[in-house]
Design a protein around this motif. Structure first.
Motif, mmCIF file in Angstrom:
data_model
loop_
_atom_site.group_PDB
_atom_site.id
_atom_site.type_symbol
_atom_site.label_atom_id
_atom_site.label_comp_id
_atom_site.label_asym_id
_atom_site.label_seq_id
_atom_site.Cartn_x
_atom_site.Cartn_y
_atom_site.Cartn_z
ATOM 1 N N ARG A 16 0.868 -1.179 0.000
ATOM 2 C CA ARG A 16 0.000 0.000 0.000
ATOM 3 C C ARG A 16 0.909 1.235 0.000
ATOM 4 N N THR A 17 0.871 2.005 -1.089
ATOM 5 C CA THR A 17 1.805 3.125 -1.257
ATOM 6 C C THR A 17 1.077 4.363 -1.790
ATOM 7 N N PRO A 18 0.145 4.929 -1.041
ATOM 8 C CA PRO A 18 -0.645 6.056 -1.568
ATOM 9 C C PRO A 18 0.193 7.279 -1.898
ATOM 10 N N THR A 19 1.219 7.563 -1.111
ATOM 11 C CA THR A 19 2.031 8.761 -1.385
ATOM 12 C C THR A 19 2.830 8.584 -2.666
ATOM 13 N N LEU A 20 3.492 7.445 -2.809
ATOM 14 C CA LEU A 20 4.253 7.199 -4.033
ATOM 15 C C LEU A 20 3.341 7.132 -5.252
ATOM 16 N N ASP A 21 2.153 6.559 -5.096
ATOM 17 C CA ASP A 21 1.213 6.515 -6.215
ATOM 18 C C ASP A 21 0.892 7.929 -6.698
ATOM 19 N N LEU A 22 0.645 8.829 -5.766
ATOM 20 C CA LEU A 22 0.333 10.212 -6.110
ATOM 21 C C LEU A 22 1.535 10.902 -6.754
ATOM 22 N N ASP A 260 8.612 -10.165 -1.245
ATOM 23 C CA ASP A 260 8.078 -9.716 0.035
ATOM 24 C C ASP A 260 8.955 -8.614 0.633
ATOM 25 N N ALA A 261 10.276 -8.774 0.544
ATOM 26 C CA ALA A 261 11.181 -7.738 1.057
ATOM 27 C C ALA A 261 11.031 -6.446 0.261
ATOM 28 N N TRP A 262 10.815 -6.561 -1.059
ATOM 29 C CA TRP A 262 10.601 -5.367 -1.883
ATOM 30 C C TRP A 262 9.329 -4.649 -1.441
ATOM 31 N N ALA A 263 8.248 -5.389 -1.239
ATOM 32 C CA ALA A 263 6.979 -4.788 -0.826
ATOM 33 C C ALA A 263 7.114 -4.101 0.531
ATOM 34 N N ALA A 264 7.812 -4.742 1.472
ATOM 35 C CA ALA A 264 7.999 -4.139 2.789
ATOM 36 C C ALA A 264 8.830 -2.865 2.690
ATOM 37 N N ALA A 265 9.882 -2.873 1.856
ATOM 38 C CA ALA A 265 10.711 -1.689 1.682
ATOM 39 C C ALA A 265 9.932 -0.565 1.019
ATOM 40 N N ALA A 266 9.055 -0.911 0.090
ATOM 41 C CA ALA A 266 8.230 0.099 -0.573
ATOM 42 C C ALA A 266 7.285 0.774 0.415
ATOM 43 N N GLU A 267 6.713 0.012 1.326
ATOM 44 C CA GLU A 267 5.812 0.598 2.316
ATOM 45 C C GLU A 267 6.574 1.485 3.300
ATOM 46 N N LEU A 269 9.305 3.152 2.622
ATOM 47 C CA LEU A 269 9.643 4.351 1.865
ATOM 48 C C LEU A 269 8.430 5.261 1.714
ATOM 49 N N ASP A 270 7.271 4.674 1.467
ATOM 50 C CA ASP A 270 6.057 5.477 1.329
ATOM 51 C C ASP A 270 5.745 6.210 2.625
ATOM 52 N N ALA A 271 5.915 5.527 3.752
ATOM 53 C CA ALA A 271 5.670 6.173 5.041
ATOM 54 C C ALA A 271 6.652 7.317 5.268
ATOM 55 N N TRP A 272 7.911 7.119 4.866
ATOM 56 C CA TRP A 272 8.932 8.163 5.024
ATOM 57 C C TRP A 272 8.595 9.393 4.190
ATOM 58 N N ALA A 321 2.791 -0.868 -7.289
ATOM 59 C CA ALA A 321 2.905 -2.304 -7.556
ATOM 60 C C ALA A 321 2.651 -2.619 -9.023
ATOM 61 N N VAL A 322 1.698 -1.921 -9.630
ATOM 62 C CA VAL A 322 1.427 -2.125 -11.059
ATOM 63 C C VAL A 322 2.576 -1.584 -11.901
ATOM 64 N N ARG A 323 3.039 -0.384 -11.572
ATOM 65 C CA ARG A 323 4.156 0.206 -12.331
ATOM 66 C C ARG A 323 5.398 -0.684 -12.281
ATOM 67 N N ALA A 324 5.630 -1.309 -11.137
ATOM 68 C CA ALA A 324 6.845 -2.112 -10.951
ATOM 69 C C ALA A 324 6.813 -3.436 -11.685
ATOM 70 N N THR A 325 5.661 -3.797 -12.264
ATOM 71 C CA THR A 325 5.571 -5.025 -13.051
ATOM 72 C C THR A 325 5.484 -4.734 -14.542
ATOM 73 N N LEU A 326 5.532 -3.438 -14.927
ATOM 74 C CA LEU A 326 5.468 -3.056 -16.330
ATOM 75 C C LEU A 326 6.869 -3.005 -16.938
ATOM 76 N N PRO A 327 6.974 -3.110 -18.264
ATOM 77 C CA PRO A 327 8.275 -2.879 -18.919
ATOM 78 C C PRO A 327 8.735 -1.461 -18.630
ATOM 79 N N PRO A 328 10.063 -1.193 -18.591
ATOM 80 C CA PRO A 328 10.583 0.131 -18.246
ATOM 81 C C PRO A 328 9.970 1.263 -19.044
ATOM 82 N N GLU A 329 9.795 1.063 -20.371
ATOM 83 C CA GLU A 329 9.260 2.158 -21.174
ATOM 84 C C GLU A 329 7.812 2.468 -20.826
#
Length: 332
Positions: A16-22, A260-267, A269-272, A321-329
């Protein structure tokens, strides 16, 4: 924050990353470096990573000479290609490093090469005279085939021959034989990159936040204060006008293929970053530049947060989470 946009292995639980999503939705996209060493060098106005990392790892170094990173690695054959694994999980001891480095230096004494290992798992190679090489950072090849990432340039042929000799020496050394007998991966290669000479960085930030030998060495060379992870409110209250923050937990998780570690780190970072939108709107923060290490920079300013985006009523904001599963472009 390398690794922010993946690519991420299959996620069992989307963070759950509302700040990064915005912030990602409202950002302006610009070209940028595609790996952390390049990004750090660009931010400081410096050219080569090896001498700065060496200065941090060996405080007594005199700052002289032309140096490459010569990171000890494990090379494993995979379908007629070599796959590289870095030293993070090799557990190289000080005694093992000393024995291997001594053998390499004895072998290359007449070739103008000298290996120096101020840290057991981070080695450096002094080259006299300097070499004309274009290289690939270690982080870009970890866990991957090295074909296509080997050094190029006028001295690439001679250097490749020397590195083949180094691989043979390391493979046959008693240290590697003992490691293999004990079921541990051998230290059977060097990954050389980031070559250059020490010089004062031209455009350093006012404050550096994070860890790592390259960031520390650049800060030392520029006379810039460096601190570990700090609350955002503290940074916003600081007198520094340009602050560089390095968060590398996401990249570490990707190297380990740990979703799982990536998801935890993303959350985390979002809180920070939670106070960033308000700080941008109030003017306490003029601009946020997000470097994901994918070749692009996302620039967020107050005007971007205020603008109205055209969106169909049924379309939801694209999540991290969606952006991180897309091709870079596509994620750019």
């Amino acid at each position: 924050m390398p690794g922010l946009l993946g690519p991420v292995p299959a996620l069992e639980r989307a963070p759950r990353t509302p700040t990064l999503d915005l912030l990602l939705e409202r950002a302006r996209v610009e070209p940028a470096g595609a790996d952390l060493p390049t990004l750090l060098l660009d931010c400081f106005g410096a050219e080569a990573s090896a001498p700065y990392a060496l200065a941090a790892d060996d405080p007594g170094w005199d700052g002289q000479g032309w140096w490459l990173h010569a990171d000890p690695v494990h090379l494993r054959a995979d379908r007629d290609l070599l796959r590289l694994f870095d030293a993070r999980h090799l557990g190289i001891s000080r005694a093992e490093a000393d024995a291997l480095v001594a053998a390499l230096n004895a072998h290359f004494a007449a070739d103008g090469l000298r290996v120096h290992a101020p840290v057991a798992d981070r080695w450096y190679l002094r080259c006299e005279p300097p070499l004309a090489l274009a290289t690939t950072p270690l982080a870009a090849v970890v866990g991957r085939h090295i074909d296509g990432s080997l050094p190029t340039g006028a001295d690439a042929g001679r250097f490749a021959a020397l590195m083949s000799e180094a691989q043979m020496l390391l493979f046959q050394h008693d240290v590697s034989r003992r490691r293999e007998a004990a079921g541990r991966p051998a230290v059977n290669g060097l990954w050389c990159w980031g070559g250059g000479a020490w010089a004062r960085p031209a455009t350093p930030p006012d404050l550096a936040v994070g860890t790592g030998s390259l960031l520390q060495g650049l800060a030392l060379a520029a006379g810039v204060a460096m601190v570990a992870e700090t609350p955002l409110a503290t940074l916003l209250a600081a007198p520094a006008s340009r602050v560089l923050v390095v968060q590398d937990a996401l990249a570490d998780a990707l190297h380990d293929q740990d979703a799982d570690a990536w998801a935890a780190a993303a959350e985390r970072l979002d809180a920070w970053l939670a106070a960033v939108p308000a700080a941008l709107r109030s003017g306490a923060l003029a601009e946020l530049r997000l470097y994901a290490g994918d070749g692009f920079c996302r620039v967020v300013q107050r005007a971007g947060l205020r603008r109205v985006l055209s969106r169909r009523p049924w379309r939801r904001r694209q999540t991290l989470a969606v952006r991180a599963t897309l091709p870079p472009e596509a994620s750019a």
